[in-house]
Scaffold this active site. Structure first.
Site, PDB file in Angstrom:
ATOM      1  N   THR A  13       0.829  -1.211   0.000  1.00 40.99           N
ATOM      2  CA  THR A  13       0.000   0.000   0.000  1.00 40.99           C
ATOM      3  C   THR A  13       0.860   1.257   0.000  1.00 40.99           C
ATOM      4  O   THR A  13       0.685   2.153  -0.838  1.00 40.99           O
ATOM      5  CB  THR A  13      -0.930   0.000   1.223  1.00 40.99           C
ATOM      6  OG1 THR A  13      -1.788  -1.141   1.159  1.00 40.99           O
ATOM      7  CG2 THR A  13      -1.781   1.259   1.257  1.00 40.99           C
ATOM      8  N   VAL A  14       1.812   1.336   0.938  1.00 39.45           N
ATOM      9  CA  VAL A  14       2.650   2.528   1.041  1.00 39.45           C
ATOM     10  C   VAL A  14       3.598   2.629  -0.148  1.00 39.45           C
ATOM     11  O   VAL A  14       3.753   3.693  -0.760  1.00 39.45           O
ATOM     12  CB  VAL A  14       3.438   2.539   2.359  1.00 39.45           C
ATOM     13  CG1 VAL A  14       4.391   3.731   2.410  1.00 39.45           C
ATOM     14  CG2 VAL A  14       2.483   2.590   3.551  1.00 39.45           C
ATOM     15  N   GLY A 179     -10.852  -3.471   6.515  1.00 39.52           N
ATOM     16  CA  GLY A 179      -9.425  -3.328   6.247  1.00 39.52           C
ATOM     17  C   GLY A 179      -8.703  -2.395   7.192  1.00 39.52           C
ATOM     18  O   GLY A 179      -7.525  -2.081   6.993  1.00 39.52           O
ATOM     19  N   LYS A 197       6.177   3.702  18.381  1.00 37.53           N
ATOM     20  CA  LYS A 197       6.163   5.087  17.917  1.00 37.53           C
ATOM     21  C   LYS A 197       6.507   6.071  19.034  1.00 37.53           C
ATOM     22  O   LYS A 197       7.287   7.005  18.829  1.00 37.53           O
ATOM     23  CB  LYS A 197       4.787   5.406  17.323  1.00 37.53           C
ATOM     24  CG  LYS A 197       4.510   4.631  16.038  1.00 37.53           C
ATOM     25  CD  LYS A 197       3.069   4.810  15.569  1.00 37.53           C
ATOM     26  CE  LYS A 197       2.812   4.076  14.262  1.00 37.53           C
ATOM     27  NZ  LYS A 197       1.394   4.183  13.839  1.00 37.53           N
TER      28      LYS A 197
END
Length: 419
Positions: A13-14, A179, A197
């Site tokens: 996707t990225v 999704g 993160k």
């Protein structure tokens, strides 16, 4: 015009978003892309399949490639690809939050040894510009507080639980169908993703290295619809919050867990898959960033920005982007969760006996815990009472000790409350 050559590992996707976006830049040329499945149909118009290889080392070892873009995630084999690419003379752009959190020290030391730059704007908050602003325009600030929603999956689940009154299990299933959640959602719902993160974000913001193993982590799987209802009644929303605090002595409290956030707070109104980061420091005061924390084009925006920043420097300096390089030489001293001070939401079921609320109050008082709110609504058919308590600010070790003495009660939920 000089054309800078880019190699990619990963075209999911990225990676697809990065490829599509880079087509608009005539000075950047993607020359090779490593994928697992060469036959997979790509959602890219007029895609030149000759760029594809199933051997990542064709990208890693290609001497013509200036910048390696890694968008596959995880530790292995990503670490091997990146480390070898640095050794072979490539600058790195990555979105790999787990790698940064677990092997950041080794990664940045290796990069500096070989005079290479590692940029990772997409790894913390997707499309939200965050790392470069902190390291450049905000470099003159002493940041002491971080409050963030860094995982879109969990924020979606908690938002839908709140708006629909549904259970965690029901909304997780819906999120998987849409999704928004993986087939195995553990990394998101147990707080691992947000912990990776906040580890890197706190390291950057506080100027010393935060070690992942010292970051407290708690996921959302135990949050109940009943907790959502009670939180709303009390003036709160429940969010999975990644937070970092730096005290006056330079000690850091970094953690991820569900939290009751006041409806008066902007963070309470960050819903669905949106991410948000609030920073506090001197002299800037309070500042907030929010936007898309994931997705094809938002994340590609950050990756492409990093690529262009490196490319812009390559022809002008032998030591590029000094402000973006890692300057952390020490580990920060971390405060254990047991030594932190918080307010608490406590939901429990107790026998409907005379003096039960007084007993709860006495146990808490003996542990130096003051109660701000205590509510009981009716009695169940089994002669038990549902009791909700909000404490004043107290020590984590003390609330845990008090809970251990509530022998006659069933503890339904214990959630920290925003101070």
């Amino acid at each position: 015009m000089t054309k800078f050559k880019v190699g990619m590992i990963g075209l999911g996707t990225v990676g697809t978003g990065v490829f599509k976006t880079l087509r608009a830049f005539s000075d950047i040329e993607i020359v090779k892309i490593a994928v697992k499945n060469k036959e997979k149909k790509r959602d890219i118009e007029n895609f030149d399949t000759s760029l594809i290889t199933t051997n990542p080392y064709e990208v890693v070892d290609d001497p013509e490639i200036d910048i390696l873009v890694e968008v596959i995630g995880g530790i292995n084999p990503a670490w091997d690809y990146i480390s070898k690419a640095i050794e072979s003379g490539k600058h790195i752009v990555t979105a790999n939050k787990e790698l940064l959190a677990k092997k950041g020290k080794e990664l940045f030391e290796l990069a500096e040894k070989h005079n290479k730059v590692v940029l990772y704007e997409a790894a913390i908050a997707g499309g939200i510009p965050l790392i470069m602003p902190i390291k450049t325009i905000m470099a003159g600030n002493k940041i002491s507080k971080i409050r963030a929603i860094l995982n879109g999956t969990t924020n979606y689940i908690l938002t839908k639980m709140d708006t629909d009154g549904a259970s965690y299990e029901e909304i997780l299933s819906e999120a998987q169908e849409l999704g928004y959640a993986e087939t195995d959602p553990t990394g998101d719902v147990e707080g691992y993703d947000a912990a990776y993160k906040i580890t890197t974000l706190s390291t950057i913001a506080f100027g010393k290295r935060v070690k992942l193993e010292n970051v407290y982590r708690e996921g959302i799987t135990k949050v109940r619809p009943e907790d959502m209802i009670k939180a709303n009644e009390l003036g709160y929303k429940i969010k999975l919050v990644a937070l970092g605090n730096l005290d006056e002595n330079g000690n850091a409290d970094v953690r991820v867990h569900p939290m009751l956030v006041s409806k008066k707070s902007a963070l309470a109104h960050i819903n669905y898959v949106t991410n948000s980061v609030s920073l506090s420091g001197f002299p800037m005061g309070d500042i907030a960033f929010s936007g898309a924390g994931a997705g094809e084009f938002p994340t590609a925006s950050s990756v492409v920005g990093d690529i262009l920043n490196i490319a812009a420097e390559l022809s002008h300096s032998d030591y590029i982007l000094p402000m973006m390089r890692c300057a952390h030489r020490e580990n920060i001293n971390m405060i254990d969760i047991s030594q932190t001070y918080n307010k608490y939401y406590l939901s429990l079921t107790a026998p409907n006996n005379i003096g039960v609320i007084g007993k709860i109050g006495t146990i808490c008082a003996n542990k130096h815990i003051s109660l701000s709110t205590i509510l009981q609504k009716g009695v169940s058919v089994d002669n038990t009472a549902d009791i909700t308590v909000i404490t004043e600010k107290c020590k984590e070790a003390d609330i845990q000790s008090a809970i251990s003495e509530l022998n006659d009660c069933t503890i339904n939920s214990l959630i920290r409350v925003e101070l």
